[in-house]
Design a protein around this motif. Structure first.
Motif, PDB file in Angstrom:
ATOM      1  N   HIS B 143       0.906  -1.210  -0.155  1.00 21.30           N
ATOM      2  CA  HIS B 143      -0.273   0.397  -0.167  1.00 21.30           C
ATOM      3  C   HIS B 143       0.839   1.159   0.428  1.00 21.30           C
ATOM      4  N   LYS B 144       0.508   2.278  -0.679  1.00 20.48           N
ATOM      5  CA  LYS B 144       0.915   3.542  -1.136  1.00 20.48           C
ATOM      6  C   LYS B 144       1.628   4.034   0.511  1.00 20.48           C
ATOM      7  N   GLY B 145       0.667   3.654   1.009  1.00 18.58           N
ATOM      8  CA  GLY B 145       0.637   4.754   2.788  1.00 18.58           C
ATOM      9  C   GLY B 145       1.996   4.225   3.144  1.00 18.58           C
ATOM     10  N   GLN B 146       2.266   2.888   2.661  1.00 19.47           N
ATOM     11  CA  GLN B 146       3.869   2.386   3.852  1.00 19.47           C
ATOM     12  C   GLN B 146       4.818   3.384   3.523  1.00 19.47           C
ATOM     13  N   GLU B 148       4.645   6.733   2.217  1.00 18.62           N
ATOM     14  CA  GLU B 148       4.391   8.017   2.773  1.00 18.62           C
ATOM     15  C   GLU B 148       4.664   7.861   4.765  1.00 18.62           C
ATOM     16  N   ALA B 149       4.136   6.121   5.198  1.00 20.63           N
ATOM     17  CA  ALA B 149       4.719   6.513   6.486  1.00 20.63           C
ATOM     18  C   ALA B 149       6.155   6.764   6.916  1.00 20.63           C
ATOM     19  N   SER B 150       6.669   5.841   5.692  1.00 25.35           N
ATOM     20  CA  SER B 150       8.176   5.982   6.219  1.00 25.35           C
ATOM     21  C   SER B 150       8.550   7.417   5.705  1.00 25.35           C
ATOM     22  N   ARG B 151       8.713   7.561   5.325  1.00 22.24           N
ATOM     23  CA  ARG B 151       9.056   8.946   4.811  1.00 22.24           C
ATOM     24  C   ARG B 151       8.609  10.289   5.770  1.00 22.24           C
ATOM     25  N   SER B 152       7.844   9.853   6.510  1.00 26.98           N
ATOM     26  CA  SER B 152       7.116  10.572   6.825  1.00 26.98           C
ATOM     27  C   SER B 152       7.408  11.436   8.275  1.00 26.98           C
ATOM     28  N   LEU B 153       8.012   9.648   8.369  1.00 28.60           N
ATOM     29  CA  LEU B 153       9.100   9.508   9.785  1.00 28.60           C
ATOM     30  C   LEU B 153      10.961   9.852   9.712  1.00 28.60           C
TER      31      LEU B 153
END
Ligand SMILES: Nc1ncnc2c1ncn2[C@@H]1O[C@H](COP(=O)(O)OP(=O)(O)OP(=O)(O)O)[C@@H](O)[C@H]1O
Ligand SMILES: [Mg+2]
Lengths: 244, 243
Positions: B143-146, B148-153
């Protein structure tokens, strides 16, 4: 003191679609800003430009005195800005504890021991210390979202962004997440929250911002905003969401 | 890494070990023309497994590299990846093996390969092209949110890939990768076309020398079947550990 977030004349295009049309928003340190507005008005797009998950097309965004651009300062800003998503986006292949310790160990170089200690403290803070070794899929939605908040807090951000953090939760789980956010606001965290939870906005927000068609139509202190909205569109919107 | 997770690997190792330990004595028990040629058949089976292991190992990384190039920012890299995959998929493996053995040294003198290396090279490229499609699908299914979550961390692109995307993609990819490996083991029999002595060539030699194709080729088929069964079994174990 300089503001924590300063967005000046921010525009965003997706192809030809003009989605953000000149957003100006300043968020002071320690301030809690709630963004509300109809579906498709650009709330998510705007909050995502604040850590550059979307690059803005025009204008400037400054966070903690660093301008948001591609390149080295992007990493610097991402470390300071935590984000919580509607769909949690926990890493399903990692345990709850590993979800939280991943970024502190890999990005900040914290030792495993120190990161685990930090993670346990945060899990206690969000009220679920007993689930550290489970996989995200074994937790309820409310618990997962609290883990996601703990995961973001583990990077010790200066700003927390929330994009509809309770919208995919069953009603009985909404409050456990909101109360964690309330506690966070009281602790002095700078927060930008997109939500449809008007009770939360009324109680916790310092300021409410109303988005409509890619623009800020109206904003003001929470009490004023709800008791005495100036724009007709705002009144109609509030009438709809509050009745629900 | 828990014991549960590496169990399929340990199991595969143990079964293969038992296979090679047992194959000599068992073949020796069989009547003419198998028992006099037991060593040849065993060496052929060992060569087949070696060839499969080496080209499968290389093909894993070739597949991953091609899948990553397919997602690269530069168009030229994406085109390169697509060209390799189309060329491999659009031509027979037999021709690829013959090409690597006979034509490559003419074009590139430093690429003069012995039978084993030429076969391993062609098989690695072939299975790599098919693996790349598996990895592509695996990466797309995360999922593309994965990311995004990783980059935003604050994790970088490479860190996000290594710690977040790849482990999830690999999980989706392992069953079809295993199928590709089983196909590879069977396809490695085409290496006999350039005279590399593996199980199929051993069988074909014994069969033509003894004029007894039925027992010889049956034995060869049974040996291939035993090897693919070991792999299938390990794939099943792996899938059970995922539940
Ligand atoms: N990646 C994208 N590509 C093209 N259009 C997009 C993209 N992301 C969003 N949009 C469009 O931008 C507009 C604003 O979307 P956005 O998600 O910001 O709205 P929103 O206010 O968050 O709405 P909601 O309350 O439904 O979440 C929508 O019309 C949407 O279709
Ligand atoms: Mg949205």
């Amino acid at each position: 003191m300089t503001p924590m977030i300063e967005a000046k004349n921010v525009h965003k295009y997706f192809g030809k679609d003009h989605i953000l049309k000149g957003i100006n928003l300043t968020v002071q340190r320690g301030e809690v800003v709630v963004i509300i507005g109809p579906s498709g008005s650009g709330k998510s797009t705007f909050i995502r430009t604040l850590n550059r998950l979307e690059a803005h097309s025009e204008g400037t965004i400054t966070i903690d005195d660093i301008e948001l651009k591609d390149g080295a300062n992007l990493d610097a800003i991402r470390k300071e800005v935590g984000m919580v998503f509607q769909s949690f986006n926990l890493f399903p292949h990692l345990s709850v504890l590993e979800n939280i310790t991943l970024a502190p160990t890999k990005v900040k170089g914290l030792s495993k021991g120190a990161a685990e200690k930090l993670a346990m403290d945060l899990l206690t803070r969000v009220g679920i210390p007993g689930h550290a070794n489970k996989r995200p899929a074994e937790l309820s939605g409310g618990q997962q979202q609290r883990v996601a908040i703990a995961r973001a807090l583990a990077m010790q951000p200066k700003v927390m962004l929330f994009d509809e953090p309770t919208s995919s939760l069953d009603p009985e789980m909404v409050n456990e997440v909101l109360s964690v956010m309330k506690e966070l606001a009281l602790s002095g965290m700078t927060m930008v929250v997109v939500t449809h939870e008007m009770g939360f906005a009324r109680e916790v927000a310092d300021r409410v911002v109303f988005f409509d068609h890619g623009q800020i139509l109206e904003q003001g202190p929470a009490d004023d905003f709800f008791s005495n909205p100036k724009e007709e569109r705002t009144r109609v919107f509030l009438g709809q969401v509050i009745r629900h | 890494m828990s014991l549960k997770k590496i169990f399929p690997l340990l199991g595969a190792g143990a079964l293969l070990f038992a296979f090679f330990l047992g194959i000599g004595p068992i073949l020796n028990l069989l009547p003419e023309p198998i028992s006099p040629n037991a060593n040849l058949l065993r060496d052929g089976a060992i060569a087949t497994v070696k060839l499969t292991a080496i080209s499968g190992f290389l093909g894993f990384f070739i597949g991953l590299a091609l899948a990553l190039l397919h997602r690269a920012d530069y168009r030229i890299l994406r085109l390169f990846s697509n060209a390799v995959v189309s060329a491999v998929r659009g031509t027979p493996l037999l021709v690829q093996i013959l090409f690597c053995y006979f034509a490559l040294p003419v074009l590139l003198p430093f690429m003069t390969l012995n039978e084993f290396s030429a076969a391993a090279f062609a098989l690695a490229l072939n299975t790599g092209a098919y693996n790349s499609e598996v990895f592509r699908a695996g990466l797309n299914s995360v999922h593309k949110g994965q990311l995004e979550a990783s980059r935003s961390l604050g994790l970088g692109r490479i860190q996000s890939f290594v710690f977040v995307l790849f482990p999830q993609a690999l999980r989706f990819s392992l069953p079809p990768l295993m199928n590709n490996l089983i196909s590879l083991l069977k396809d490695s029999s085409l290496a006999s076309s350039i005279g590399m002595l593996e199980l199929a060539l051993a069988g074909s030699r014994i069969s033509s020398e003894s004029f007894k194709p039925v027992p010889v080729l049956t034995t060869v088929a049974v040996l291939y079947f035993a090897l693919t069964s070991i792999m299938t079994l390990c794939a099943h174990w792996y899938e059970r550990t995922q539940k």
